[in-house]
Write a protein that holds these residues in place. Sequence first.
Motif, PDB file in Angstrom:
ATOM      1  N   UNK A  97       0.779  -1.240   0.000  1.00 34.60           N
ATOM      2  CA  UNK A  97       0.000   0.000   0.000  1.00 34.60           C
ATOM      3  C   UNK A  97       0.819   1.304   0.000  1.00 34.60           C
ATOM      4  N   UNK A  98       2.125   1.243   0.308  1.00 35.94           N
ATOM      5  CA  UNK A  98       2.868   2.508   0.496  1.00 35.94           C
ATOM      6  C   UNK A  98       3.056   3.256  -0.834  1.00 35.94           C
ATOM      7  N   UNK A  99       3.397   4.557  -0.711  1.00 41.83           N
ATOM      8  CA  UNK A  99       3.763   5.361  -1.892  1.00 41.83           C
ATOM      9  C   UNK A  99       5.028   4.757  -2.508  1.00 41.83           C
ATOM     10  N   UNK A 100       5.097   4.779  -3.842  1.00 41.29           N
ATOM     11  CA  UNK A 100       6.249   4.128  -4.483  1.00 41.29           C
ATOM     12  C   UNK A 100       6.876   5.006  -5.578  1.00 41.29           C
ATOM     13  N   UNK A 101       8.207   5.000  -5.588  1.00 42.82           N
ATOM     14  CA  UNK A 101       8.958   5.703  -6.643  1.00 42.82           C
ATOM     15  C   UNK A 101      10.023   4.780  -7.211  1.00 42.82           C
ATOM     16  N   UNK A 102      10.432   5.084  -8.432  1.00 43.80           N
ATOM     17  CA  UNK A 102      11.532   4.320  -9.022  1.00 43.80           C
ATOM     18  C   UNK A 102      12.727   5.242  -9.257  1.00 43.80           C
ATOM     19  N   UNK A 103      13.879   4.740  -8.892  1.00 41.53           N
ATOM     20  CA  UNK A 103      15.098   5.549  -9.001  1.00 41.53           C
ATOM     21  C   UNK A 103      16.062   4.921  -9.987  1.00 41.53           C
ATOM     22  N   UNK A 104      16.945   5.746 -10.525  1.00 36.80           N
ATOM     23  CA  UNK A 104      18.050   5.213 -11.306  1.00 36.80           C
ATOM     24  C   UNK A 104      19.295   5.248 -10.424  1.00 36.80           C
ATOM     25  N   UNK A 105      19.953   4.106 -10.376  1.00 37.03           N
ATOM     26  CA  UNK A 105      21.130   3.953  -9.537  1.00 37.03           C
ATOM     27  C   UNK A 105      22.383   4.352 -10.335  1.00 37.03           C
ATOM     28  N   UNK A 106      23.172   5.252  -9.771  1.00 27.96           N
ATOM     29  CA  UNK A 106      24.422   5.667 -10.436  1.00 27.96           C
ATOM     30  C   UNK A 106      25.591   5.369  -9.502  1.00 27.96           C
ATOM     31  N   UNK A 107      26.403   4.403  -9.866  1.00 28.38           N
ATOM     32  CA  UNK A 107      27.569   4.061  -9.052  1.00 28.38           C
ATOM     33  C   UNK A 107      28.831   4.676  -9.613  1.00 28.38           C
ATOM     34  N   UNK A 108      29.948   4.505  -8.913  1.00 32.00           N
ATOM     35  CA  UNK A 108      31.217   5.074  -9.387  1.00 32.00           C
ATOM     36  C   UNK A 108      31.691   4.392 -10.677  1.00 32.00           C
ATOM     37  N   UNK A 125      32.290  13.906 -15.968  1.00 33.82           N
ATOM     38  CA  UNK A 125      30.980  14.561 -16.046  1.00 33.82           C
ATOM     39  C   UNK A 125      30.236  14.056 -17.289  1.00 33.82           C
ATOM     40  N   UNK A 126      30.960  13.954 -18.398  1.00 28.78           N
ATOM     41  CA  UNK A 126      30.313  13.506 -19.647  1.00 28.78           C
ATOM     42  C   UNK A 126      29.781  12.076 -19.522  1.00 28.78           C
ATOM     43  N   UNK A 127      30.563  11.210 -18.901  1.00 26.57           N
ATOM     44  CA  UNK A 127      30.136   9.811 -18.735  1.00 26.57           C
ATOM     45  C   UNK A 127      28.850   9.756 -17.898  1.00 26.57           C
ATOM     46  N   UNK A 128      28.845  10.467 -16.780  1.00 23.04           N
ATOM     47  CA  UNK A 128      27.638  10.462 -15.941  1.00 23.04           C
ATOM     48  C   UNK A 128      26.464  11.134 -16.667  1.00 23.04           C
ATOM     49  N   UNK A 129      26.776  12.184 -17.442  1.00 20.15           N
ATOM     50  CA  UNK A 129      25.705  12.932 -18.104  1.00 20.15           C
ATOM     51  C   UNK A 129      24.906  12.026 -19.041  1.00 20.15           C
ATOM     52  N   UNK A 143      17.241  10.329  -9.035  1.00 18.24           N
ATOM     53  CA  UNK A 143      18.579   9.878  -9.377  1.00 18.24           C
ATOM     54  C   UNK A 143      19.306   9.576  -8.069  1.00 18.24           C
ATOM     55  N   UNK A 144      19.812   8.358  -7.967  1.00 16.73           N
ATOM     56  CA  UNK A 144      20.455   7.966  -6.713  1.00 16.73           C
ATOM     57  C   UNK A 144      21.934   7.682  -6.992  1.00 16.73           C
ATOM     58  N   UNK A 145      22.761   8.660  -6.640  1.00 16.15           N
ATOM     59  CA  UNK A 145      24.215   8.510  -6.793  1.00 16.15           C
ATOM     60  C   UNK A 145      24.715   7.795  -5.535  1.00 16.15           C
ATOM     61  N   UNK A 146      25.313   6.623  -5.713  1.00 15.37           N
ATOM     62  CA  UNK A 146      25.611   5.804  -4.534  1.00 15.37           C
ATOM     63  C   UNK A 146      27.038   5.313  -4.472  1.00 15.37           C
ATOM     64  N   UNK A 147      27.421   4.940  -3.256  1.00 10.14           N
ATOM     65  CA  UNK A 147      28.651   4.186  -3.016  1.00 10.14           C
ATOM     66  C   UNK A 147      29.889   4.887  -3.554  1.00 10.14           C
ATOM     67  N   UNK A 148      29.814   6.190  -3.673  1.00 14.42           N
ATOM     68  CA  UNK A 148      30.965   6.940  -4.163  1.00 14.42           C
ATOM     69  C   UNK A 148      31.999   7.020  -3.037  1.00 14.42           C
ATOM     70  N   UNK A 149      33.244   6.687  -3.360  1.00 12.43           N
ATOM     71  CA  UNK A 149      34.256   6.788  -2.304  1.00 12.43           C
ATOM     72  C   UNK A 149      35.317   7.847  -2.573  1.00 12.43           C
ATOM     73  N   UNK A 150      35.008   8.727  -3.545  1.00 15.37           N
ATOM     74  CA  UNK A 150      35.904   9.847  -3.826  1.00 15.37           C
ATOM     75  C   UNK A 150      35.060  11.112  -3.972  1.00 15.37           C
ATOM     76  N   UNK A 151      35.459  12.178  -3.307  1.00 17.36           N
ATOM     77  CA  UNK A 151      34.654  13.405  -3.326  1.00 17.36           C
ATOM     78  C   UNK A 151      34.586  14.013  -4.735  1.00 17.36           C
TER      79      UNK A 151
END
Lengths: 803, 213
Positions: A97-108, A125-129, A143-151
């Motif tokens: 029953x909960x509200x639902x959204x779909x995300x795109x996962x972006x990893x390093x 930047x171009x690759x991510x774009x 958009x879910x940018x995840x698990x990045x280990x470099x600033x």
Amino acid sequence: MKVTDYLKDHTLYLDGGTGTLLQAAGLAPGELPERWNLTHPEVVTKIHRDYFDAGSNVVSANTFGANLLKYDREELEQIIQAAMENVKLARSQSSAPQEKWVALDIGPTGRMLAPYGDFDFEDAVKVFAETVRLAVKYGAEILFIQTMNDSYETKAALLAAKENSNLPVFVGNAYGEDGKLMTGASPAAMVAMLEGMGADAIGINCSLGPKALSKVTEEYLAYASVPVLLKPNAGLPKVVDGKTVYDVLPEEFAEDVATLIQKGVRIAGGCCGTTPDYIKALTARSKNIPPLPVTKKEITCVSSYTHAVVFGEKPILIGERINPTGKKRFKEALREKDMDYLLKEGIAQQEKGVHILDVNVGLPEIDEVAMLTDAVCGLQAIIDLPLQIDTSDPVAMEAALRRCNGKPMINSVSGKRESMDAIFPLAKKYGGLVVALTLDENGIPATAEGRLTIAKKILTVAESYGIEKKNLIFDPLALTISADKTAGKETLAAVRLIREELGCHTSLGVSNVSFGLPQREIVNSTFFALAMEQGLSAAIMNPYSLEMQKAYAAFCAISGLDENCTDYIEFVQTLPQPVAVTPVAAETTNQSENGSSLNQAIVKGLKEQAAQHTKELLKTVPPLEIIQKEIIPALDVVGMGFEKKTVYLPQLLMSAEAAKSAFEQIKGAMTGETSATKCAFVLATVKGDIHDIGKNIVKLLLENYGFMVYDLGKDVEPAAIVEKTKELHAPLVGLSALMTTTVPAMEETIRLLRKEAPWCKVVVGGAVLTQEYADAIGADKYAKDAMEAVRFAEKIQCDFMKM
Amino acid sequence: MEPLLVTKTYALPPVNLSEVWRYAGVTTPDDALSALLEECLLEAEPQLAPKVCYGEFPFSCEGDNLCFGFATVASADLKQALQGCQKVILFGATIGIGMDRLIAKYGSLSPTKALLFQALGAERIEALCDCFCKEFALSRRFSPGYGDLPLSFQKDLFRVLDCSRKIGLTLNDSLLMSPSKSVTAIAGTTDEGCVTSPCDRCNKKDCSFRRNL
């Protein structure tokens, strides 16, 4: 409903691990999981559906590694399309029953950005774009940018997300046991940068279990003004009965995450090792916990790629020395693109204890956009201080802001409409603490009240651009007391007014106050102390000024900002002890003795002494004579020792450094003329190679021997080397490569040089090179060490002179 | 069974100074050099972030081809090195980006120090690998590029070990690793542990680092 609206009153639940479940379903080690969107859609969809059924509000598509580095454009589009279809199908299949959204996962990307890797920031930047554009096309809602280990890579991804979509962006970073990212950033530093760039939610995912991440999470909660997300692993993996299991089970996981929800986490899910059971346990355990409101933190701060600097505690020192104004030698360095000179200024100021470096490279005859960008990249490669980007050119400002690895200070905006319209949009996009000068179209008001009025106007305009008060710091402008006796008083009053009436921070370039007066340091340091007493938050100052340092140390101790006066005592110990001028120094003007002293200092590798002796000599001996009679003979002694193996490489280098410090003195004395006497030598580490220690050694020695060395750096395109060689008509080119895999790039460079610059001689060196290799790729000379490169260059120089 | 990938960190043993000098090309350091290295040790210490990620893999031989499940590679030398081993451990190890930053910082400021940091980094990463191999009683470690094991095998290792995500270790198109003070290797698990010297099978006879056998 928009997810950002839902977040206002609810805790948002994410999904858990995907990789572990795919492996259980048969994904082979090393196989690319994103392909399963196409080959096993039913498996992927079922995993997504199970998460929705378990109570996840947001499920991320199986696109962690979906980028142009791993797939070609066509396959990437197929994968993202299928991945979004899979996750949307799962949503429609779930009756939860909960509200639902779909995300795109972006990893390093798995690539290290330059300068420590060879992946350029804009290329990242171009690759991510491209991934982002496809996400938008196929209907991602988050958009879910995840698990990045470099600033820096995180910044590239967030920038790409913001520039190519209007979707909400969540950012999760992976922290280690030391509470930092792999490349060193603290949570506070990441909060400063990501919030500044407009991330909608930020936080932590992967690497450790919830207990181990609680400290990092609490730090996020203390600094962040946007919702904090947490997506821990199910603890650490181990093998039981031949199966990989994680050591934190669903109930314990739910309990630990619930504790952090009670402390303010607003978005929660799981990462590696977590399954729908974990999400089910988590939602059951925490659904009745009322979500804590997300509060605005009135924290004014900037950051580097390691740490944040917070304003409002101790006054902050901003080093002003990277600035050509009134500095002949600095201007010369800028014209020659001598980045080393600039970097040394940065390091020296850091050693003097400044917290932030001002970077100003404005000179009418240079390309400021390129120079400022290079300066920012060069400084942040080796110095972990936040930067204050100082330019009046908005184009240069934007270029530097893009590349800055952190949240910088932006110097500056004024109350002029044109200035605000140029700078505020940049501050909004890239983040930054804006230095606002209290002047406008009518100039600088004489009174403190007048400046306060302008400050108010700037605040209002900033707000219309979405820039908060905490991201402005006012410079009420120090004017010259010798021109107007009330100038000092009004500025001090303005500091207090802005602090008290507006609750804003202030910064001052203090040294203007004493313009035109003798012994300016006396006035500057007293003015500095008085301003700090009025509540000054930061000063742009000369950290080499002992009087300023004294005022700062004493002020902090007196104002209760220095526990047990520890810093003060430490500072005093660094002060030069009063010693009588040594008669020895006076006697060394005796020429023959002095000459041998410099010679000896270089042979022994004593940097400071070599500089000191040179300074003395310069009073009586012409520069060229010092070089010919002192420095070169000393270098020859050491060089021959090295060739005979009686001198080790580090000793040769110490002598070379000592000689270099002697040359610096000579260069300072003969600014305008050039101290190099020999031909141009183009030097580079070849394309694909990022190790340059050997090349730097060759450079140092060649410079000592008087060659005009043009160091193109590392990872240099063949075309760039050829272009420089042609431009200078350089008779000599030196190429360095470390690995067998980069020797082909060396060969390619030589081939191109032969075609386009047939006059030049090419000398090669590096760990894997041998005479045979050098012959095979068509080099003129293989130099087994730096001295051999010098000897070869000397020989070519001789031939060159005869021509 | 899916491979278990584990990440570990170690407290490194004290620096072996004679190893550092060996990497720096110095046999008997004088006082000035020793003092300089002392400075480098102090500056480097807080910058070290040693990490290892590893997984255990089955392996089998078909001629000179070695099959690890995730990849097959031809290497007589590796086969020799793994003789008598039942399983292999693949690992990636790094001391972190801090040493690269120091080397870059001193690249122009003081190449002497850059050289010493370089040598120190080499000693530290070897020490880290030694800690790891000792704990698992591994046979001698064998890296891509050793003997006839192609350097391109790095790509397979990186993919299966997930090095960038696990320990922040990356590989570029030229197969160079960042951080630079890093090692990837294959080692066998045996009952006896390591006995052979790393130099006996190497064909680079003129190597200045060759250990006297």
